[in-house]
Design an enzyme around this catalytic site. Structure first.
Site, PDB file in Angstrom:
ATOM      1  N   ALA A 265     -23.264   3.140  30.339  1.00 15.10           N
ATOM      2  CA  ALA A 265     -24.138   2.090  29.827  1.00 15.10           C
ATOM      3  C   ALA A 265     -23.715   1.759  28.416  1.00 15.10           C
ATOM      4  CB  ALA A 265     -25.600   2.539  29.865  1.00 15.10           C
ATOM      5  N   HIS A 300     -30.953   7.572  26.149  1.00 14.34           N
ATOM      6  CA  HIS A 300     -29.812   7.595  25.230  1.00 14.34           C
ATOM      7  C   HIS A 300     -29.544   6.201  24.662  1.00 14.34           C
ATOM      8  CE1 HIS A 300     -25.820   9.015  23.775  1.00 14.34           C
ATOM      9  NE2 HIS A 300     -25.484   7.745  23.990  1.00 14.34           N
ATOM     10  N   GLU A 301     -29.446   5.212  25.541  1.00 14.24           N
ATOM     11  CA  GLU A 301     -29.123   3.863  25.066  1.00 14.24           C
ATOM     12  C   GLU A 301     -30.259   3.281  24.233  1.00 14.24           C
ATOM     13  OE1 GLU A 301     -26.125   3.256  25.341  1.00 14.24           O
ATOM     14  OE2 GLU A 301     -25.650   4.669  26.928  1.00 14.24           O
TER      15      GLU A 301
END
Length: 876
Positions: A265, A300-301
């Site tokens: 991603a 995370h993103e």
């Protein structure tokens, strides 16, 4: 495609950009084969740039159509890869650039390309230069305004970074949408999406009371599998507010999932673009592991919004500043959402499988590298996973309160900055009042430190003496290594399993942590009436190799009594590793190592202990994988004998506990509706771990086939099929289950990836031929990174006996794929080439076969820089 010749970029040569671009207006006229991009940039010389300095902007294969400065056409030196303009004003000016690009032909999946008819971008690290000429570096921050024009029937949804502006119809079936991002960002965070995609929508109310509109977009027909992604996003946003005080800063947050993506991603500001593997989930198509991965990667993103976007990197050498820090944050999120010990075990296993071999081989580099030829090759386990471990150590070294204060100071001081590791560490020095100069060596020195521990107990003096010695092995770029600051969490246990108070605390030993800062250190634990059992490196407090020749009875004691469940698992795993390697060395794996009876008993105890979390018990039953065992042996490894030794140990556990495991397995089979919650996932994990043993014990696939037929979820269907394919590859049950699986899911590429991965991991000398046959499967499409990773990546990384064939057939198969993929997608080919990194640890026959294969691959004409860089370092 990048040239096969590249210059080395060095950290020591960093200089600020000569020209800045405070604002840029982009207009895209989308067309599959000829998209027109008009960029209007406000440009000014940077402070310190001398008058007359030539303006140099980056490009990569773009076609220049028009160029104007302050509205007037100008002459310039242009090539597909560079724009040079002499005699620009030494004051602010406007630069207009019009370029043409071909998204359909962009199989490198970098810049603007099409995935299943959807326009999308991937600009990290250097993809924006494939769209227009620009100073494509992370320390040039700009405010972006974007207008996208497209045929409404081809791309009804048009998205970019920031907040939406005007939209509407244009002539002849065209329409437009405008977006504006008020937060300055580097070009690598630019994003655009256009296509026939469908959104799932929700809202989130921030801690200050603002409403944020959330959208998760997928290809039409997949929208019913986005619920878990939306839920994971909302929990991520809430967690970051509660844990770090970080509030989201735009009116909208969008995620788009596409089929073709080089990474997992990308954190583009306000418009994350995902590989759809990490978005799509429902019980019938996704496993428990898929659900957990989606949760983690979305977090995370999203967390990058602050650690990466609001505060970005000054240069690509600082990549760990955003990636290692954000991995640490997503690890903490996952630990809070799930079982902290189980999450920690998974983290360390990943580190040891992916990063430790990197540190020990020709691709070793510091967490912050000092040079590179191709930056795409430094998105590594060292930057991500070891970078996260360094942050975890920092918290241990300075303490929780100072760590949180340092993070708050970092956010406040560097918001809007392109920062460095030094900027980051300075915040923690000020927050803690401690010098971190020695600790900073973790960022600058490659290699995994080795710590040797020895103990002696003086019964008369009632003193336990611990001696520690550290060293870091030489790596290609660094021979001499200085001692680093290693925090070693520890505990002392009495004979009854009770944890003892540590009698002597000091600067070097505080809060049950030994701070090893010298090459050698001796510690005396006094007033110990009886010899205590010492537990070292609790929670894996530092990414080191610990050489502690501890008595087996002490390790068994810790496996039964350690209160830190990571360390309890580690004690059991270490015992199993040593037993398997002893079998390998003593008999080539033919016979069980002597003295393993007590260890075999432990497996029965762990499986049956209902006081322990089911997910933890499943991990306890999972033996060290063969890749880890190869790494432990280090030199002259024979993967066939390692496989045999592991199977011998597995058989021994099965013979002793097979009947009890069968009874326990039956008690876990449930008719409850599927839920991805950690408790239910843990039950299924233990169920499948036990089924593996039962299938071996009964020499039959009937029990596994029964669960396959009755399962109402992908976790059990895929899990049972994998057990059958690995344990009973030639059985009727396996053939029937595989045929059913293919018939039911053949139209779903992501599910068929699971089957490709299973085929790739079946051990044996015929593995290369089996993988080659699978490459003719209709679902294997070599232009799609997911397919290549599922089959070829799983074969090279997860099947040591199959890949490391003495005659080199496994190596040649990988080399052939790399050669083909490199012409289309250099990043993917380079990632595949890293699977050769362990070749020097093989026995002489395999080593020579790998060497010859690498030399032949290296001779390939026109090999892109990404791949050539990996091969050069692998052969060095």
């Amino acid at each position: 495609m990048r040239s096969e010749v590249g210059t080395t970029v060095k950290l020591s040569n960093y200089a600020p950009a000569a020209y800045l671009v405070p604002a840029i207006d982009l207009t895209f006229r989308l067309d599959p084969k000829r998209t027109i991009v008009r960029a209007v940039m406000q440009v000014r010389p940077n402070l310190g740039t001398p008058p007359g300095t030539e303006l140099v902007f980056d490009g990569d294969g773009v076609e220049m159509l028009d160029l104007k400065l302050n509205g007037e056409p100008i002459e310039a030196k242009t090539s597909p890869d560079e724009l040079r303009i002499e005699n620009v004003p030494h004051e602010a000016f406007t630069l207009e650039i019009e370029t043409a690009i071909d998204p359909e032909a962009n199989l490198a999946l970098s810049g603007l390309y099409r995935s299943n008819g959807v326009y999308c971008t991937q600009c990290e690290a250097e993809g924006f230069r494939r769209i227009t000429y620009f100073p494509d570096r992370p320390d040039v921050l700009s405010v972006y305004s974007v207008r996208i024009e497209a045929l409404a029937d081809q791309a009804p949804v048009l998205l970019s970074n920031g907040n939406p502006g005007e939209s509407g119809a244009l002539e002849a079936g065209w329409h437009f949408a405008e977006w504006h991002d008020p937060w300055p960002k580097p070009s690598y965070l630019f994003a655009l999406v256009g296509g026939d995609i469908v959104g799932s929508f929700d809202t989130f109310t921030t801690m200050s009371g603002r409403t944020v509109d959330l959208g998760v977009y997928v290809e039409r027909g997949k929208e019913d599998r986005t619920g878990w992604a939306v839920d994971s996003l909302k929990r991520s946003m809430k967690w970051d507010e509660e844990t770090f005080g970080r509030e989201y800063d735009l009116d909208v947050f969008n995620i788009v999932a596409v089929s073709d993506f080089n990474m997992g991603a990308m954190e583009n500001k306000g418009l994350n673009i995902f590989n759809d593997k990490y978005i799509l989930a429902d019980p019938q198509t996704a496993t428990d592991v898929d659900y957990a991965n989606i949760e983690t990667i979305i977090a995370h993103e999203y967390f990058h919004n602050w650690t990466g976007n609001r505060i970005t990197c000054r240069d690509w050498f600082q990549l760990c500043l955003k990636e290692g820090l954000t991995v640490y944050r997503d690890h903490e999120f996952s630990a809070d959402m799930r079982s902290r010990p189980v999450t920690r075990i998974a983290e360390v296993r990943t580190l040891k499988v992916a990063q430790f071999p990197e540190d020990a081989g020709p691709l070793a580099h510091p967490v912050r590298p000092t040079s590179y030829r191709e930056i795409n090759n430094f998105y590594t386990a060292t930057v991500y996973e070891k970078g996260s471990e360094v942050i975890r150590m920092l918290r241990i070294v300075i303490g929780e309160k100072a760590f949180q204060s340092g993070m708050a100071l970092y956010f406040d001081r560097h918001d809007g900055d392109a920062a460095t590791i030094e900027d980051f560490l300075t915040c923690f020095e000020e927050a803690s009042g401690r010098s971190l100069s020695q600790f900073a060596l973790w960022y600058h020195q490659a290699g995994t430190p080795q710590v040797t521990a020895q103990t002696a107990y003086d019964e008369q003096a009632q003193t336990l003496t611990l001696t520690l010695e550290q060293s870091t092995p030489p790596t290609p770029e660094q021979n001499e290594k200085e001692p680093v600051h290693i925090p070693i969490s520890f505990a002392l246990f009495g004979a009854g399993g009770e944890e003892l108070a540590v009698p002597n605390q000091s600067e070097a030993v505080r809060d049950n942590v030994i701070h090893l800062t010298d090459r050698e250190m001796t510690i005396e634990f006094q007033e110990m009436e009886n010899r205590p059992v010492l537990s070292l490196l609790r929670g894996f407090s530092a990414p080191i190799n610990l050489n502690f020749d501890q008595p087996i009875e002490d390790r068994i004691f810790l496996a039964r009594h350690e209160g830190d469940l990571y360390t309890r698992w580690q004690a059991l795993d270490r015992l199993a590793t040593d037993a398997i390697i002893s079998s390998y060395r003593d008999s080539g794996g033919e016979q069980l190592a002597s003295g393993t009876d007590a260890l075999l008993d432990l497996y029965g105890e762990m499986a049956a202990d209902e006081r322990l979390d089911t997910a933890w018990r499943a991990l306890a039953l999972s033996l060290p994988n063969e890749t880890t065992l190869v790494r432990e042996i280090e030199r002259n490894a024979n993967p066939d004998a390692i496989h045999k030794a592991r199977e011998t140990f597995f058989h021994a556990i099965t013979s002793r506990h097979g009947e009890a495991f069968g009874i326990l397995y039956e008690s876990l089979v449930s008719n409850e509706p599927y839920s991805p919650d950690p408790q239910s996932a843990g039950r299924r994990a233990l169920e499948l771990a036990l089924l593996d043993y039962c299938t071996m014990a009964e020499n039959s696939g009937e029990r596994a086939k029964k669960l396959f037929d009755e399962a109402d979820n992908m976790t059990e269907r895929a899990g049972t099929l994998e057990v059958l394919m690995l344990r009973r590859p030639a059985s009727q049950e396996t053939a029937a289950a595989r045929a059913t699986f293919e018939e039911r899911y053949g139209s779903n590429p992501l599910i068929m990836d699971k089957l490709l991965g299973m085929v790739a991991k079946i051990p044996g000398s015929d593995a290369p031929e089996r993988v080659r046959a699978a490459m003719t499967h209709p679902n294997y499409v070599e232009t799609n990174p997911n397919r290549v990773r599922a089959l070829i990546g799983s074969f090279a990384a997860g099947n040591p006996t199959g890949f490391h064939q003495p005659d080199g057939t496994g190596y040649r198969l990988l080399a052939e794929v790399i050669g083909r993929v490199a012409t289309r997608n250099p990043q993917l080919a380079a990632r595949m080439a890293t699977h050769f990194r362990s070749w020097k640890g093989m026995d002489s026959t395999r080593r020579e076969a790998a060497h010859q294969t690498l030399l032949e691959l290296r001779k390939t004409s026109g090999l892109p820089l990404d791949v050539r860089d990996i091969l050069d370092r692998t052969l060095s």
